[in-house]
Design a protein around this motif. Sequence first.
Motif, PDB file in Angstrom:
ATOM      1  N   GLN A   1      -6.238   2.427   3.922  1.00  0.00           N
ATOM      2  CA  GLN A   1      -6.320   0.979   4.025  1.00  0.00           C
ATOM      3  C   GLN A   1      -7.621   0.464   3.434  1.00  0.00           C
ATOM      4  O   GLN A   1      -7.665  -0.595   2.801  1.00  0.00           O
ATOM      5  CB  GLN A   1      -6.199   0.548   5.485  1.00  0.00           C
TER       6      GLN A   1
ATOM      7  N   TYR B   1      -7.247   0.432  -0.284  1.00  0.00           N
ATOM      8  CA  TYR B   1      -6.281  -0.612  -0.637  1.00  0.00           C
ATOM      9  C   TYR B   1      -6.945  -1.990  -0.630  1.00  0.00           C
ATOM     10  O   TYR B   1      -6.680  -2.822  -1.510  1.00  0.00           O
ATOM     11  CB  TYR B   1      -5.109  -0.588   0.336  1.00  0.00           C
ATOM     12  N   ASP B   2      -7.823  -2.231   0.339  1.00  0.00           N
ATOM     13  CA  ASP B   2      -8.505  -3.522   0.426  1.00  0.00           C
ATOM     14  C   ASP B   2      -9.445  -3.742  -0.752  1.00  0.00           C
ATOM     15  O   ASP B   2      -9.772  -4.883  -1.093  1.00  0.00           O
ATOM     16  CB  ASP B   2      -9.288  -3.621   1.739  1.00  0.00           C
TER      17      ASP B   2
ATOM     18  N   ARG C   1       0.842  -1.209   0.000  1.00  0.00           N
ATOM     19  CA  ARG C   1       0.000   0.000   0.000  1.00  0.00           C
ATOM     20  C   ARG C   1       0.875   1.256   0.000  1.00  0.00           C
ATOM     21  O   ARG C   1       1.748   1.408   0.846  1.00  0.00           O
ATOM     22  CB  ARG C   1      -0.906  -0.002   1.229  1.00  0.00           C
TER      23      ARG C   1
END
Length: 303
Positions: free
Chosen positions: A122, A125-126, A116
Amino acid sequence: MFSARHPKKGLGFPILRILVLICLGSCALLDFAVAAYEGKETGEQALLRKLFSHLQDGDILLGDANFENYFLLALLFQAKADVVFEKNGARHIDFRKCDQKLGSKDGLFKLTRPVRPEWMSQELYDQMPAELVIRAVKNKRRTIITTLLDAEEYPRTEIIALYLKRWHVEIDFDVIKTTMKMDMLRCKSPEMVRKEICINFLVYNLIRALMGKTAKHIDKTPRELSFKTAQETLVSFLQTLLGASGDWLEQKIINVLDIIGQHIVGNRPGRSEPRAVKKRPKPHKRLQHSRSQARRLKKYQGK
């Protein structure tokens, strides 16, 4: 993408980055993003992410190697826009090890999601895919990365020919910076600088619209016409057009289109120019104050 300067320093941002989205066919400026020349989230990729909302399903985005990035490719894939980018120098492409060979110097490759980056949350990114399938094609000089995976519908030679047309945007940058004199901005406050940029781009699109009308009038493409000629013709006829009406106005507009249509620019495929300028810097100091103030300042006093 290009940069623009302010003639005086210390006024918010003396040098700006400006990323523009230009239509290859009509030459119209579709959207733009502005940022300071240095600092976080001021690079080309960050500015392009601000323009995603303008992209539509089926659009094809041309860009140089700086835009060839896994997460940028993934975000554009989610926006349902295809890309044709030059391969980033850090990416290794070996056509002997492609996941599916489509032809000579043409194949599909699987890219694995990297770690990342700092700018990405986050949560976002997921949502990024664990793998991306891209297509790489190569000619003698460069390797092109694209999301146009169907080799029958999009032959290798046409992908390369399309990328070579990216050079047109460099000509458009030259028109904006040199012909329209946007390399040096005049306003002082950040708000007024942004308005100055918007007005310049508005005028640019108005001239491009006139060129589009001319192209239709003489059965040519807009890129076969001279921007400089269109600009000068419009300025010459401005007062006449403002005072005309009815049939006379229609006739004057046709005269303008005929004059612009007489100047056809040459076709220069595969154009490449050195990244250097002829203009030499002057030995004198830059004038950063009004002349009345400069006369009283010692820094401007010559011997």
